[in-house]
Design a protein around this motif. Sequence first.
Motif, PDB file in Angstrom:
ATOM      1  N   GLY A   1     -13.704 -13.961  -3.644  1.00  0.00           N
ATOM      2  CA  GLY A   1     -15.069 -14.071  -3.146  1.00  0.00           C
ATOM      3  C   GLY A   1     -15.071 -14.447  -1.693  1.00  0.00           C
ATOM      4  N   PRO A   2     -16.244 -14.759  -1.146  1.00  0.00           N
ATOM      5  CA  PRO A   2     -16.335 -15.076   0.283  1.00  0.00           C
ATOM      6  C   PRO A   2     -15.715 -16.429   0.617  1.00  0.00           C
ATOM      7  N   ILE A   3     -15.409 -16.596   1.885  1.00  0.00           N
ATOM      8  CA  ILE A   3     -14.891 -17.848   2.423  1.00  0.00           C
ATOM      9  C   ILE A   3     -15.736 -18.197   3.643  1.00  0.00           C
ATOM     10  N   ARG A   4     -15.808 -19.455   3.976  1.00  0.00           N
ATOM     11  CA  ARG A   4     -16.573 -19.889   5.150  1.00  0.00           C
ATOM     12  C   ARG A   4     -15.606 -20.258   6.272  1.00  0.00           C
ATOM     13  N   VAL A   5     -15.942 -19.852   7.508  1.00  0.00           N
ATOM     14  CA  VAL A   5     -15.051 -20.035   8.662  1.00  0.00           C
ATOM     15  C   VAL A   5     -15.848 -20.645   9.809  1.00  0.00           C
ATOM     16  N   ARG A   6     -15.204 -21.568  10.545  1.00  0.00           N
ATOM     17  CA  ARG A   6     -15.804 -22.173  11.735  1.00  0.00           C
ATOM     18  C   ARG A   6     -14.800 -22.136  12.875  1.00  0.00           C
ATOM     19  N   PRO A   7     -14.987 -21.238  13.850  1.00  0.00           N
ATOM     20  CA  PRO A   7     -14.059 -21.146  14.983  1.00  0.00           C
ATOM     21  C   PRO A   7     -14.243 -22.324  15.931  1.00  0.00           C
ATOM     22  N   PRO A   8     -13.318 -22.515  16.877  1.00  0.00           N
ATOM     23  CA  PRO A   8     -13.470 -23.571  17.888  1.00  0.00           C
ATOM     24  C   PRO A   8     -14.761 -23.372  18.680  1.00  0.00           C
ATOM     25  N   GLY A   9     -15.479 -24.469  18.917  1.00  0.00           N
ATOM     26  CA  GLY A   9     -16.697 -24.402  19.710  1.00  0.00           C
ATOM     27  C   GLY A   9     -17.963 -24.175  18.915  1.00  0.00           C
ATOM     28  N   ARG A  10     -17.845 -23.787  17.644  1.00  0.00           N
ATOM     29  CA  ARG A  10     -19.037 -23.576  16.819  1.00  0.00           C
ATOM     30  C   ARG A  10     -19.341 -24.841  16.012  1.00  0.00           C
ATOM     31  N   ARG A  11     -20.625 -25.070  15.758  1.00  0.00           N
ATOM     32  CA  ARG A  11     -21.027 -26.257  15.013  1.00  0.00           C
ATOM     33  C   ARG A  11     -21.257 -25.962  13.531  1.00  0.00           C
ATOM     34  N   SER A  12     -21.394 -24.706  13.183  1.00  0.00           N
ATOM     35  CA  SER A  12     -21.679 -24.350  11.793  1.00  0.00           C
ATOM     36  C   SER A  12     -20.716 -23.271  11.312  1.00  0.00           C
ATOM     37  N   TYR A  13     -20.599 -23.188  10.006  1.00  0.00           N
ATOM     38  CA  TYR A  13     -19.720 -22.203   9.393  1.00  0.00           C
ATOM     39  C   TYR A  13     -20.371 -20.822   9.356  1.00  0.00           C
ATOM     40  N   VAL A  14     -19.515 -19.809   9.353  1.00  0.00           N
ATOM     41  CA  VAL A  14     -19.922 -18.416   9.167  1.00  0.00           C
ATOM     42  C   VAL A  14     -19.321 -17.938   7.853  1.00  0.00           C
ATOM     43  N   THR A  15     -20.122 -17.318   7.016  1.00  0.00           N
ATOM     44  CA  THR A  15     -19.618 -16.795   5.744  1.00  0.00           C
ATOM     45  C   THR A  15     -18.974 -15.434   5.974  1.00  0.00           C
ATOM     46  N   VAL A  16     -17.737 -15.300   5.512  1.00  0.00           N
ATOM     47  CA  VAL A  16     -16.973 -14.058   5.674  1.00  0.00           C
ATOM     48  C   VAL A  16     -16.707 -13.475   4.295  1.00  0.00           C
ATOM     49  N   HIS A  17     -17.115 -12.232   4.079  1.00  0.00           N
ATOM     50  CA  HIS A  17     -16.898 -11.553   2.809  1.00  0.00           C
ATOM     51  C   HIS A  17     -15.642 -10.686   2.888  1.00  0.00           C
ATOM     52  N   PRO A  18     -14.881 -10.578   1.819  1.00  0.00           N
ATOM     53  CA  PRO A  18     -13.655  -9.774   1.866  1.00  0.00           C
ATOM     54  C   PRO A  18     -13.974  -8.285   1.944  1.00  0.00           C
ATOM     55  N   SER A  19     -13.239  -7.580   2.762  1.00  0.00           N
ATOM     56  CA  SER A  19     -13.336  -6.119   2.789  1.00  0.00           C
ATOM     57  C   SER A  19     -12.303  -5.493   1.869  1.00  0.00           C
ATOM     58  N   ASN A  20     -11.247  -6.237   1.561  1.00  0.00           N
ATOM     59  CA  ASN A  20     -10.222  -5.796   0.611  1.00  0.00           C
ATOM     60  C   ASN A  20      -9.777  -6.996  -0.212  1.00  0.00           C
TER      61      ASN A  20
END
Length: 808
Positions: free
Chosen positions: A606-625
């Motif tokens: 399923g999806p995972i949540r990611v937060r790159p450097p400099g961001r304050r909130s997570y981004v939801t990333v859905h699998p393409s494979n």
Amino acid sequence: MSVEPPRSDADLLRASAQGDAAAYGQLYRRHAAAARALARQLVRGTEAEDVVAEAFTKILDLVGRGGGPEWGFRTYLLTVVRRTVHNRSRVESRGLAAGEFEDYDPGLPFVDPALVGLEKSLIARAYLSLPERWRAVLWHVEVERCRPAAVAPLLGLSANGVAALAYRAREGLRQAYLQAHLGSQPRRECRPVLGRMGAYVRGGLARRDSRLIDDHVGRCEECNGVLLELADVNRGLRVMVGPLIVGPVFGGYAAALAKGTGGAAGLLRVLAVLRRATRRRRATLGGGLAVAAAMTAAILLISADQPAGRLVAASPDLPPPTAPAPPPPSPPQPGTRPAPVSSPLWPGARPVLVPSPLWPGPRSPLAPSPGTAAGPVSTSPGQARLRAAIDPLGALVRAQPGIVGVRLRNDGDAPSGELAALVDLPKGVTLIPTARLHQAAALHGPAGTADGWACRPSGGGARCERGPLPAGQGTAVFLRVRVDGKAPEGAGPALRVEAGGVRVRAQAEDGVRASGAPARFATEGKVTVRAVGNALLTCPEERVGCAEARSRQGDQRDNDLWPMAPLDRDDDPATRSSSAARLVLPKGGRVVWAGLYWSASGDRAGPIRVRPPGRRSYVTVHPSNAAVRELPNGPAYQAFADVSMLAAEARRSGLWWAADAPAVEGTAGYAGWSLVLVVTDPREPYSQAVVLDSATVVGGPRRRVRLPIGGLTPAAAPARAELVTWEGDAGLTGDRVSLGSGALTPAGGDRDRTNVFDGSATGAAEMTFGVDVDTVGAELGADPGLTIATDKDVVLFGAVALSVRARS
């Protein structure tokens, strides 16, 4: 009535040295087709015939002076053809006169800079150490794959005699290979095994001794590699020795040789070459060239129906064989080299090592694999001169997407015309049209991935177009393809390039495979690879020994020993599990491509949540494979998503956070993630980079898996690899990784080459139960592949990102 058997090449060479013109004519008829097959891979049209004629003339001159080969005429001739092309290239590019070249005699195999290091490989060293007659039979039977009956006249044997000689030569090659390996100071426990491995391959050991060899090889990656080489020396000869003698165009040479034909017409060109020789050159060569000219003329005057005889005529504009002896040699001039000594590799020859004409320049981005046919098509001054290569990156695997790489270089002294590249894909392989920029191209131009190319489907492949290619420049385009689940194995993709009146062709040796690791991304430029990651499950903090295990201490560092619970390290109350990894980008570097991999126990990705450097909130990333595999403790999945734009927007080093990947908790559970990147690095030399992924189970019934890495620079090129692997246990030793040069030591964790998958991840300080992100360094051989082996553990191999210097 008895029929006199044909004379061997050795007999004909001895007779030629005594002035027998008909003998040399017979050598020409036997080997001209091979010389022509190689020359046509290197130069265009009628120039190929001139190169062949000049090569035969030079060898005739050497033989007349007591030099040249004894048995291996074919390999000697091919070496001369390559050097001849080089000398012609130097004359055209620098305006040198023929007399400015040093005395010509190929004392060593002509090692192309694209294949530098190939001559140092164990199989090549073993081959070169053999007697010349053994080298000759192996070349014809194993490298060129000629039938014994066709080789018999060359060696003066019957077909059965050739087969017997080839058997002895193969055994000699195995013994020489073992001696070379023993000379590389293997581990003490390996020495007795290596000493008996030749008998083991022949089936000459008692059952008890064979079992001892089996047990050792099963746990020793280096000895297993030796065993594989010994069991298939024929493949090693084609992969290593073929390109060593013929160069990067070996694949094209082998294909063209089957279609080549000899003929007396080419002998006229030999005479023409001699007649075009300058007076200065004649004076330099003296009597040797005179004898060569006379013998060439005699060859033309002797009918095939006439018995072989002595010289009967000479060229009217060259001195006869009775010309005065050449003047004594002049004393050495300041700055000149002393006369070279005889080479043990080519008896009677004087070694001459010169740069290669094939990939000139300090930073050639083109370095085709040994199986790639590539050749120049124009050598006239003031024109473009193109070279081409095409290869699958990694492997083209059934029912998987993949990448085909096309590379071109203009070695001429003028820009090319508009480029049109026509790619013929194997049956069942189709082009994936580009929907978004980062699916098939780098995010930044310096990586050299797109480089102005525009591609579209065409027939059974693709048509790619680009503007003119400047002189001395290279370009590359990588085509995303899809392989049908029923695609047949067979020939690789082919390439035709047109640029004005210039045309060139190339074909890959490898096509569709049933298994392997397909490429997810590929590029070229001043690039390198990076990977970081962390776990999302860990041992419960309240349990005794957990704190010690998290700090990589004690004997409870396996997820099998704990009821695994979520690891939650961020400051966001909305996350249930979270972890961070520190990414350090090269100074001045930018993200070219980024892929996110995550894996966990369970069969539901399923999806995972990611937060790159400099961001304050997570981004939801859905699998393409996503792929699900069965492990001893139950199913596990691996998911992937392209996060190139997200990584490029971050634009800096720092902490990457990931959270809440689906996972089954409890005993033996695991969950984790890894960010894999291709980045520019201004400090790096011109390099190739590729990311391969394959959710492959290693261990249990499959204790060893080898994944081919096609389409990269061969021959001892330094490489950096980032490995992503799941479910490794630090307490179970016997995990090994190799890129073809022995077991590798990881840069992190316990740094134990016999326990690579020890729950450590780049960018994370603590124990990462069931998650491994490892960096290793190695040198790639001519047939690179990633081998993963484990004796006790069972792991899920996820991905490898590889960067390798492009050799020039």
